[in-house]
Scaffold this motif. Structure first.
Motif, PDB file in Angstrom:
ATOM      1  N   ALA A 186       0.809  -1.217   0.000  1.00  0.00           N
ATOM      2  CA  ALA A 186       0.000   0.000   0.000  1.00  0.00           C
ATOM      3  C   ALA A 186       0.842   1.267   0.000  1.00  0.00           C
ATOM      4  N   VAL A 187       2.049   1.195   0.540  1.00  0.00           N
ATOM      5  CA  VAL A 187       2.848   2.420   0.629  1.00  0.00           C
ATOM      6  C   VAL A 187       3.999   2.472  -0.379  1.00  0.00           C
ATOM      7  N   LEU A 188       4.440   1.336  -0.879  1.00  0.00           N
ATOM      8  CA  LEU A 188       5.659   1.320  -1.705  1.00  0.00           C
ATOM      9  C   LEU A 188       5.636   2.240  -2.924  1.00  0.00           C
ATOM     10  N   PRO A 189       4.526   2.278  -3.681  1.00  0.00           N
ATOM     11  CA  PRO A 189       4.556   3.157  -4.854  1.00  0.00           C
ATOM     12  C   PRO A 189       4.817   4.614  -4.475  1.00  0.00           C
ATOM     13  N   GLU A 190       4.147   5.084  -3.437  1.00  0.00           N
ATOM     14  CA  GLU A 190       4.331   6.475  -2.995  1.00  0.00           C
ATOM     15  C   GLU A 190       5.712   6.661  -2.356  1.00  0.00           C
ATOM     16  N   THR A 191       6.101   5.706  -1.523  1.00  0.00           N
ATOM     17  CA  THR A 191       7.405   5.786  -0.853  1.00  0.00           C
ATOM     18  C   THR A 191       8.535   5.863  -1.873  1.00  0.00           C
ATOM     19  N   SER A 192       8.459   4.999  -2.896  1.00  0.00           N
ATOM     20  CA  SER A 192       9.545   4.986  -3.875  1.00  0.00           C
ATOM     21  C   SER A 192       9.589   6.307  -4.633  1.00  0.00           C
ATOM     22  N   LYS A 193       8.401   6.879  -4.889  1.00  0.00           N
ATOM     23  CA  LYS A 193       8.351   8.158  -5.602  1.00  0.00           C
ATOM     24  C   LYS A 193       9.030   9.251  -4.770  1.00  0.00           C
ATOM     25  N   ARG A 194       8.657   9.302  -3.483  1.00  0.00           N
ATOM     26  CA  ARG A 194       9.215  10.354  -2.628  1.00  0.00           C
ATOM     27  C   ARG A 194      10.714  10.180  -2.426  1.00  0.00           C
ATOM     28  N   LEU A 195      11.130   8.936  -2.280  1.00  0.00           N
ATOM     29  CA  LEU A 195      12.570   8.702  -2.061  1.00  0.00           C
ATOM     30  C   LEU A 195      13.359   9.010  -3.321  1.00  0.00           C
ATOM     31  N   GLU A 196      12.768   8.688  -4.460  1.00  0.00           N
ATOM     32  CA  GLU A 196      13.445   8.979  -5.723  1.00  0.00           C
ATOM     33  C   GLU A 196      13.676  10.484  -5.861  1.00  0.00           C
ATOM     34  N   PHE A 245      15.417  -1.696  -0.972  1.00  0.00           N
ATOM     35  CA  PHE A 245      14.263  -2.232  -0.258  1.00  0.00           C
ATOM     36  C   PHE A 245      14.545  -3.670   0.162  1.00  0.00           C
ATOM     37  N   VAL A 246      14.235  -3.989   1.419  1.00  0.00           N
ATOM     38  CA  VAL A 246      14.416  -5.364   1.896  1.00  0.00           C
ATOM     39  C   VAL A 246      13.030  -5.951   2.119  1.00  0.00           C
ATOM     40  N   ASN A 247      12.697  -6.963   1.353  1.00  0.00           N
ATOM     41  CA  ASN A 247      11.398  -7.606   1.541  1.00  0.00           C
ATOM     42  C   ASN A 247      11.514  -8.662   2.631  1.00  0.00           C
ATOM     43  N   ASP A 248      10.763  -8.429   3.708  1.00  0.00           N
ATOM     44  CA  ASP A 248      10.855  -9.316   4.868  1.00  0.00           C
ATOM     45  C   ASP A 248       9.796 -10.425   4.771  1.00  0.00           C
ATOM     46  N   GLY A 249       9.915 -11.245   3.738  1.00  0.00           N
ATOM     47  CA  GLY A 249       9.009 -12.373   3.569  1.00  0.00           C
ATOM     48  C   GLY A 249       7.534 -11.989   3.521  1.00  0.00           C
ATOM     49  N   SER A 250       7.219 -10.930   2.791  1.00  0.00           N
ATOM     50  CA  SER A 250       5.812 -10.518   2.704  1.00  0.00           C
ATOM     51  C   SER A 250       5.029 -11.495   1.845  1.00  0.00           C
ATOM     52  N   SER A 251       3.747 -11.677   2.196  1.00  0.00           N
ATOM     53  CA  SER A 251       2.920 -12.582   1.395  1.00  0.00           C
ATOM     54  C   SER A 251       2.131 -11.802   0.351  1.00  0.00           C
ATOM     55  N   ASP A 252       2.231 -10.486   0.357  1.00  0.00           N
ATOM     56  CA  ASP A 252       1.476  -9.693  -0.618  1.00  0.00           C
ATOM     57  C   ASP A 252       2.379  -9.327  -1.802  1.00  0.00           C
ATOM     58  N   ASN A 253       2.069  -8.224  -2.448  1.00  0.00           N
ATOM     59  CA  ASN A 253       2.797  -7.861  -3.667  1.00  0.00           C
ATOM     60  C   ASN A 253       4.076  -7.067  -3.439  1.00  0.00           C
ATOM     61  N   THR A 254       4.540  -7.038  -2.221  1.00  0.00           N
ATOM     62  CA  THR A 254       5.707  -6.207  -1.919  1.00  0.00           C
ATOM     63  C   THR A 254       6.910  -6.529  -2.811  1.00  0.00           C
ATOM     64  N   TRP A 255       7.258  -7.796  -2.918  1.00  0.00           N
ATOM     65  CA  TRP A 255       8.456  -8.151  -3.709  1.00  0.00           C
ATOM     66  C   TRP A 255       8.272  -7.887  -5.193  1.00  0.00           C
ATOM     67  N   PRO A 256       7.122  -8.292  -5.785  1.00  0.00           N
ATOM     68  CA  PRO A 256       6.926  -7.932  -7.196  1.00  0.00           C
ATOM     69  C   PRO A 256       7.051  -6.427  -7.450  1.00  0.00           C
ATOM     70  N   ILE A 257       6.570  -5.622  -6.512  1.00  0.00           N
ATOM     71  CA  ILE A 257       6.692  -4.167  -6.691  1.00  0.00           C
ATOM     72  C   ILE A 257       8.172  -3.759  -6.671  1.00  0.00           C
ATOM     73  N   ILE A 258       8.913  -4.315  -5.723  1.00  0.00           N
ATOM     74  CA  ILE A 258      10.349  -3.993  -5.642  1.00  0.00           C
ATOM     75  C   ILE A 258      11.058  -4.443  -6.922  1.00  0.00           C
ATOM     76  N   GLN A 259      10.704  -5.640  -7.386  1.00  0.00           N
ATOM     77  CA  GLN A 259      11.321  -6.148  -8.625  1.00  0.00           C
ATOM     78  C   GLN A 259      11.071  -5.208  -9.790  1.00  0.00           C
ATOM     79  N   SER A 260       9.838  -4.744  -9.896  1.00  0.00           N
ATOM     80  CA  SER A 260       9.548  -3.910 -11.055  1.00  0.00           C
ATOM     81  C   SER A 260      10.212  -2.541 -10.917  1.00  0.00           C
ATOM     82  N   LEU A 261      10.338  -2.045  -9.695  1.00  0.00           N
ATOM     83  CA  LEU A 261      11.076  -0.786  -9.500  1.00  0.00           C
ATOM     84  C   LEU A 261      12.519  -0.944  -9.973  1.00  0.00           C
ATOM     85  N   HIS A 262      13.115  -2.090  -9.600  1.00  0.00           N
ATOM     86  CA  HIS A 262      14.504  -2.345  -9.979  1.00  0.00           C
ATOM     87  C   HIS A 262      14.646  -2.494 -11.492  1.00  0.00           C
ATOM     88  N   GLU A 263      13.672  -3.163 -12.097  1.00  0.00           N
ATOM     89  CA  GLU A 263      13.746  -3.346 -13.555  1.00  0.00           C
ATOM     90  C   GLU A 263      13.670  -2.017 -14.282  1.00  0.00           C
TER      91      GLU A 263
END
Ligand code: UDP
Ligand code: MG
Length: 322
Positions: free
Chosen positions: A18-28, A48-66
């Motif tokens: 829920a926060v990653l898209p906005e967080t990444s924008k602000r940090l960028e 970003f360190v994904n702490d074993g989330s069961s939601d979309n956290t890691w896919p979001i991080i992956q796409s940010l990195h890509e």
């Protein structure tokens, strides 16, 4: 200003879709502006360190990195290990690339504008810069009360922590290398970091509310965290048992004398003297014994943590043949 200015921002994330898209924008935006001002190098990253989330956290991080590998990095833990462990994983990974590392929460409750002041302090030669909350207006009364109470109890127990500082801080690479020598499993970073030493300072900021998602620190986790912090850094609870033992023992001797005198004076019922005497004496001896055993357990506990006994900041030594 020194040229060692590659910054890594380490952000542990647990179910933070829920926060990653906005967080990444602000940090960028923050990173770009810092780069433009020449305060940090182009090699700086947001990790970003994904702490074993069961939601979309890691896919979001992956796409940010890509999309922007020159800005976003990711570390994926094999399962949920908790905030402190996730943070440590990020710090130890970033240590290989960064000159300075800032850790912060994914919800950006901690004002990212404090980053500028942290970096300035780093350039002035500070190796650890603690972010300190100036006030807690946005926290609920309960959170503020429990959190501030926690810092006070910790202080009273003799644990060296920075008041109202959570895990928002800058550490130089050298400081993180120091941290990596602490091999304990019960991680309480707020207590460990002051143990590392080096020149340090604080930067104050105002804490905001979470802009999306909910807290991953419910009361139960908070209490466990607090208990962990206390038992990882203080043997005072054991000392308290010992002190109680000494006091009860002294009282028991007084009671014994009193019971004897009362018996001699002759106004006691049968059996009262021996009963009183044995109850107090036994109680006192038991507490005393527990305290002594506790002291040894405390020692064993400290030994098993294998904390570094010292970290050398610098050595002055001249050999004649040089
Ligand atoms: N977090 C984590 N693993 C966990 C719990 C939390 O990595 O098991 C992260 C979370 O994603 C956030 C930070 O720790 O970046 C702080 O959590 P939160 O904001 O929920 O705590 P609060 O601010 O309410 O104390
Ligand atoms: Mg938070």
């Amino acid at each position: 200003m020194n040229d060692k200015n590659t910054l890594y921002i380490v952000v542990p994330c647990y179910k933070e879709e829920a926060v990653l898209p906005e967080t990444s924008k602000r940090l960028e935006a923050k990173m770009t502006s810092l780069m433009e001002q020449g305060k940090i190098s182009e090699k700086s990253r947001i990790m970003f360190v994904n702490d074993g989330s069961s939601d979309n956290t890691w896919p979001i991080i992956q796409s940010l990195h890509e999309k922007k590998p020159e800005l976003f990095s990711g570390v994926n833990l094999s399962r949920n290990r908790g905030h402190q462990n996730a943070l440590l994983a990020g710090l130890l990974t970033a240590m290989n690339y960064a000159d300075m590392i800032i850790s912060m929460d994914a919800d950006l409750q901690d004002d990212i504008n404090a980053v500028d002041a942290m970096i300035d302090a780093y350039h002035k030669g500070y190796e650890v810069v603690y972010g300190v909350r100036s006030k807690r207006d946005t926290d609920t009364f309960f959170k503020r009360f429990t959190a501030e109470g926690f810092y006070k109890v910790m202080k009273a127990l003799g644990v060296d922590i920075v008041f109202n500082h959570a895990d928002y801080r800058l550490m130089s690479r050298r400081a993180v290398e120091g941290l990596s020598q602490f091999s304990e499993v019960n991680l309480f970073l707020r207590g460990i970091v002051p143990q590392i030493g080096y020149k340090w300072t604080t930067v104050t900021y105002e804490r905001a509310e979470r802009f999306a998602g909910e807290s991953k620190y419910p009361l139960k986790k908070m209490l466990a965290f607090a208990a962990d912090g206390i038992t990882s850094f203080s043997v005072k609870p054991i000392r308290l048992v010992f002190t109680a033992g000494v006091i009860v023992f002294i009282v028991s001797v007084i009671m014994l004398l009193y019971a004897l005198i009362a018996k001699i004076a002759g106004h006691t019922s049968v059996g009262w003297t021996s009963l009183m005497g044995s109850i107090w004496l036994l109680g006192g001896i038991q507490l005393l014994g527990l305290g002594v055993v506790g002291e040894y357990i405390g020692k064993i506990y400290n030994e098993t943590k294998h904390r570094p006994r010292f970290i050398i900041e610098s050595v002055l030594n001249k050999q004649d043949n040089e």
